[in-house]
Design an enzyme around this catalytic site. Structure first.
Site, PDB file in Angstrom:
ATOM      1  N   SER A 274       0.831  -1.205   0.000  1.00 56.63           N
ATOM      2  CA  SER A 274       0.000   0.000   0.000  1.00 56.63           C
ATOM      3  C   SER A 274       0.863   1.251   0.000  1.00 56.63           C
ATOM      4  O   SER A 274       2.069   1.196   0.252  1.00 56.63           O
ATOM      5  CB  SER A 274      -0.894   0.009   1.235  1.00 56.63           C
ATOM      6  N   LYS A 275       0.204   2.364  -0.250  1.00 59.67           N
ATOM      7  CA  LYS A 275       0.895   3.645  -0.255  1.00 59.67           C
ATOM      8  C   LYS A 275       1.525   3.899   1.111  1.00 59.67           C
ATOM      9  O   LYS A 275       2.600   4.474   1.214  1.00 59.67           O
ATOM     10  CB  LYS A 275      -0.113   4.735  -0.611  1.00 59.67           C
ATOM     11  N   ARG A 276       0.846   3.433   2.153  1.00 65.43           N
ATOM     12  CA  ARG A 276       1.371   3.641   3.504  1.00 65.43           C
ATOM     13  C   ARG A 276       2.733   2.951   3.678  1.00 65.43           C
ATOM     14  O   ARG A 276       3.634   3.490   4.312  1.00 65.43           O
ATOM     15  CB  ARG A 276       0.367   3.160   4.549  1.00 65.43           C
ATOM     16  N   ASP A 279       5.253   5.199   2.121  1.00 72.83           N
ATOM     17  CA  ASP A 279       5.522   6.386   2.946  1.00 72.83           C
ATOM     18  C   ASP A 279       6.407   6.018   4.135  1.00 72.83           C
ATOM     19  O   ASP A 279       7.323   6.745   4.497  1.00 72.83           O
ATOM     20  CB  ASP A 279       4.210   6.992   3.465  1.00 72.83           C
TER      21      ASP A 279
END
Ligand code: GLU
Length: 550
Positions: A274-276, A279
């Protein structure tokens, strides 16, 4: 034999995730290997989820990767709206095909495979909460449809009247009761599902005169003569419905073959990438940078300095295994070697370090002059004027140390800019001297001294690390020798080579590590080297008590 035709059918609900790019890539490779067509179709029938800019983003991302559709977009990067010889199936945006779908939905009603449903949102909500109170889940299917308001429970007259009067009815698929759907998937193999677990999905909505994903997707795949549907595993639960829709339409002869690709997984732990994760661990999950409508910015591989070839090569290997040790593939080699049979069933763990490795490999494959060309704009941005031949020669020296073109500046800025500050590097230099041979981290004291504490630290320990005689020797060496002779000269004076060289390094670069001293001198020239040395001595003299070196 039918001509191979595959499609990538994203919904423009946001930026394309790298998993989506991989789906597009596998479709493209498959099409090109079979001499067929790769089609881009925009599935935008869910207006609630429409995000401005997402469609253009998808096209630009595919373009950057070299995944260029044969049909669906024109040379200017617009989704084609009018049929032509090259684009016979236009339009390729489903919102512009809305007039097509209703008749297919009605066709299913006529053949008894679908029905009109008039249940209001409130009715459905009531059913849901009733079921919930009884500890069950409401499912609109054979077991409940008889108690709902639809053309199966109303007579023809009532149905006709409601169709006239109401503007919120839908057409639902009549999912058969207790039938086994036997399906084949090119990656997953044979699968069977009992239809009693499935619901009567809405196919078409009067409210916006639009089909849902399922209907539009099947109708378009049929009309666009798609031969293989290659898509993400998240669509596997929809496969039984799709299979039955082909049957209900009587299109089984030309039904595409299906291949559901495994998920891309997190680098650590379980679950979907995921994008998380990106990040948290500092890697992009999107091909290009993206700013969401509410202003949130996400990294992109392109802006982070990845070469599209490296990104594509890395993606290709996430889930597909060539069956050999080969890891570097050009697009053409991927086209030749790719096969769906060698795509694994289980998820592919994404490894950000491997992504960087790919970029390093592709950076090395570029010629020095190509890299110099890419580096020139960065130099200009830094206010540095340099001759291309000079830069090219420098690239030859530093290329092996870089992962990204932007690294060239970090590695070689000292060639273009004389150091002005030594203080913060000094502490590292000092610490480096104390580093024990075991490879433990540098002097732990370095950690506790913040920038403001650096000077006293250096002053206190200066004698230990930076003796005046080392500076004298360093300056002498510069004055008397060619770049390549410095080391011998220092040795001949009986001085510790490492320490003298560190004085030189600090003076020339302002830092405690980096390029070889002889290389630096040969690039900046002896005059510049000497002037940096004099400057360093003047500056550091206040800290190191080395004023007497002249
Ligand atoms: N529109 C769907 C998506 O967003 C397409 C799924 C499919 O390929 O059938 O992924």
């Amino acid at each position: 034999m039918r001509r191979t035709r595959v499609r990538f059918a994203p919904s423009p609900t946001g930026p394309l995730h790298m998993g989506g790019v991989r789906t597009a890539l596998y479709n493209y490779l498959y099409a090109k290997q079979h001499g067929g067509d790769f089609i881009l179709r925009i599935e935008d029938t869910d207006s609630n989820r429409f995000v401005p800019g997402a469609e253009q983003y998808i096209i630009e991302a595919l373009n950057w990767c070299g995944i260029v559709p044969d049909e669906g977009v024109d040379a200017a990067g617009n989704v084609v709206e009018t049929p032509s010889e090259r684009h016979p199936h236009a339009p390729y945006r489903q919102s512009q095909r809305r007039s097509i779908y209703r008749k297919y939905a009605e066709q299913l009603v006529a053949s008894g495979n679908a029905y009109y449903a008039f249940d209001s949102a409130e009715d459905l909500e009531l059913m849901r909460s009733r079921a919930e109170n009884a500890g069950q889940t409401f499912i609109y299917n054979y077991s409940t449809r008889g108690g709902m308001c639809n053309s199966l429970t109303l007579d023809a007259e009532q149905t006709a009247r409601l169709l006239e009067e109401r503007d919120d009815w839908t057409i639902r698929f009549k999912m058969p009761e207790d039938r086994t759907v036997a399906m084949d998937d090119l990656i997953r193999g044979h699968m069977e599902v009992n239809t009693s677990t499935l619901d009567d999905k809405v196919l078409w909505k009067k409210a916006d005169e639009l089909p849902t994903y399922h209907l539009a997707n099947i109708v378009d795949d049929h009309l666009m003569e798609i031969t293989e549907v290659i898509r993400g595993e998240e669509w596997l639960p929809s496969l039984p419905l799709h299979w039955l829709l082909y049957e209900a339409f009587g299109w089984t002869d030309t039904m595409p073959r299906f291949a559901h690709l495994p998920l891309l997984l997190k680098p650590v732990g379980n679950g979907k990438l995921s994008k998380r994760d990106g990040d948290k661990m500092g890697f992009p999950v999107f091909p290009l940078e993206w700013t969401s409508p509410d202003g949130e910015k996400s990294h992109g591989y392109r802006e982070d300095g990845y070469f599209p070839e490296a990104f594509v090569n890395m993606l290709a290997m996430l889930g597909w295994n060539p069956g050999t040790e080969q890891e570097i593939f050009s697009m053409q080699q991927l086209i030749d070697a790719f096969s769906l049979e060698k795509v694994g069933k289980s998820g592919a763990k994404f490894n950000p370090e491997k992504a960087r490795w790919y970029n390093r490999e592709y950076l090395r494959m570029r010629s020095d002059s190509e890299l110099a060309e890419l580096f020139m704009p960065i130099l200009r941005e830094k206010g540095v004027e340099a001759e291309p031949v000079f830069v090219e020669k420098l690239i030859g020296l530093i290329k092996e140390r870089a992962t990204f073109v932007a690294d060239f500046w970090d590695i070689a800025s000292c060639i273009f800019v004389a150091p002005e500050k030594f203080k913060d590097h000094g502490i590292k230099a000092g610490a480096a001297f104390e580093k024990p041979a075991t490879g433990r981290p540098a002097d732990p004291r370095a950690k506790v001294y913040d920038d403001s504490a650096t000077e006293p630290f250096l002053a206190k320990d200066a004698d230990k690390f930076w003796k005046e005689e080392y500076w004298r020797a360093a300056k002498d060496a510069l004055e008397h020798c060619e770049a390549g002779e410095i080391e011998d000269y220092v040795r001949s004076k009986g001085l510790p080579l490492g320490k003298v060289m560190n004085c030189l390094r600090l003076a020339l670069t302002g830092a405690a590590s980096g390029l070889g001293i002889a290389d630096i001198i040969s690039f900046i020239g002896r005059d510049e080297a000497l002037s940096r040395m004099e400057f360093a001595i003047r500056r550091l003299g206040t800290v190191f008590a080395i004023e007497s070196v002249e």
